[in-house]
Design an enzyme around this catalytic site. Structure first.
Site, PDB file in Angstrom:
ATOM      1  N   ILE A 202       0.832  -1.196   0.000  1.00 15.94           N
ATOM      2  CA  ILE A 202       0.000   0.000   0.000  1.00 15.94           C
ATOM      3  C   ILE A 202       0.868   1.247   0.000  1.00 15.94           C
ATOM      4  O   ILE A 202       1.873   1.325   0.713  1.00 15.94           O
ATOM      5  CB  ILE A 202      -0.922  -0.020   1.240  1.00 15.94           C
ATOM      6  N   LYS A 203       0.461   2.207  -0.826  1.00 13.32           N
ATOM      7  CA  LYS A 203       1.154   3.495  -0.808  1.00 13.32           C
ATOM      8  C   LYS A 203       0.355   4.468   0.035  1.00 13.32           C
ATOM      9  O   LYS A 203      -0.837   4.634  -0.151  1.00 13.32           O
ATOM     10  CB  LYS A 203       1.308   4.048  -2.222  1.00 13.32           C
ATOM     11  N   SER A 204       1.062   5.105   0.973  1.00  8.84           N
ATOM     12  CA  SER A 204       0.428   6.062   1.862  1.00  8.84           C
ATOM     13  C   SER A 204       1.299   7.319   1.871  1.00  8.84           C
ATOM     14  O   SER A 204       2.224   7.435   1.070  1.00  8.84           O
ATOM     15  CB  SER A 204       0.350   5.444   3.264  1.00  8.84           C
TER      16      SER A 204
END
Ligand code: R5P
Length: 293
Positions: A202-204
């Site tokens: 996941i990119k946050s």
């Protein structure tokens, strides 16, 4: 008839040594199938367990972003310093040489522009094209709290299902609306929803307060976007803090390609991500490399 010759069983079969069964190095990924793990190992360096993704996909909704006007001239020379290139199929096919051995993370959602509501995205690339392009992961934008939240989540779950069929991981890219609070509570919510629904990583975004709680309660790796351009030293501090607080790497675009010296910047980011270099030392490295250009 070689197998019938001689009495070398003890030597060639190593009957006294049990076969090793190694766990997979990446957080939460040990139950994945071989193809998924192999692709993830081309994104995340198995030695450091981390990745430097060079993100240059911004054009899919905002056209020729500053620094990406000429990807052939400005970006190709940086590719050798990245672990992975995140981009669209249009740029991949038209500009990136097929002889590259870098792993590719392909942007597979789209359909909106900065002139309209951004969360109204659809799946924009057929799985067959991802297979043809030999990609290592597919990136899907997810707008938790956005106007088209459900549609974007469904885009993600659809790609996870289809990608699982072929062993291609899905990267969930959490997008934050302009009027939403960028705090730990929001990112815990957004990243956890993506992970619960099956995203492989996941990119946050990094946040000053409580980023460690975001990584702690997300069962799969989180990589951070760089966000808007800030000073090189601040960007290196941000990357350092994120890594030390549990991020699995960076998915960085503008803070590299809009830097005064992108080649020096990506190498300094690498030092932080893969070698735990302190931000001050990484900034020294940046200045040294910049002066050598
Ligand atoms: C959004 O346009 C893309 O997902 C970018 O790849 C992502 O935001 C990372 O780029 P940056 O570091 O410029 O925020």
């Amino acid at each position: 008839m070689a197998d019938l010759d001689g009495a070398k069983e003890a030597k060639s079969f190593y009957t006294d040594i049990p076969q090793k069964t190694e766990g997979f190095f990446l957080k939460g990924s040990d139950s994945l199938d071989w193809g998924m793990k192999n692709r993830l190992s081309r994104i995340f360096n198995p030695e450091s367990g981390r990745t430097v993704m060079l993100a240059v996909d911004h054009g899919y909704f905002q056209g020729p972003t500053t620094g990406l006007e000429r990807i052939d001239i400005n970006i190709l020379p940086l590719v050798k310093y990245a672990d992975t290139l995140m981009l669209t199929r249009g740029i991949l096919r038209s500009i990136v040489p097929a002889s590259t051995t870098k792993s590719i993370v392909l942007r597979v959602t789209g359909g909106t522009s900065i002139l309209k509501e951004l969360s109204n995205e659809e799946i924009a690339v057929d799985i067959e094209d991802s297979i043809r392009l030999n990609v290592c992961a597919m990136a899907v934008q997810v707008f938790i709290g956005g106007e088209y939240e459900k549609q974007s989540i469904t885009n993600m779950t659809r790609m996870i299902d289809i990608g699982t069929r072929y062993g291609i991981p899905t990267l969930a890219v959490t997008a934050v609306g302009k009027d939403m609070a960028r705090d730990a509570r929001y990112f815990r919510l957004a990243t956890r929803i993506c992970a619960e629904l099956g995203a492989h990583y996941i990119k946050s975004y990094y946040i000053e307060d409580g980023f460690d709680t975001v990584t702690a309660c997300c069962p799969v790796p989180i990589v951070i976007a760089g966000g808007k351009k800030i000073s090189e030293s601040d960007a290196l501090k941000m990357a350092y803090n994120a890594i030390q607080q549990g991020a699995g790497g960076v998915d960085m675009g503008r803070n590299i390609f809009q830097s005064e010296c992108p080649a020096a910047m990506i190498q300094a980011v690498r030092a932080v991500v893969h070698h735990n270099e302190k931000p001050e030392k990484a900034f020294d490295l940046y200045k040294t490399l910049k002066n050598q250009q």
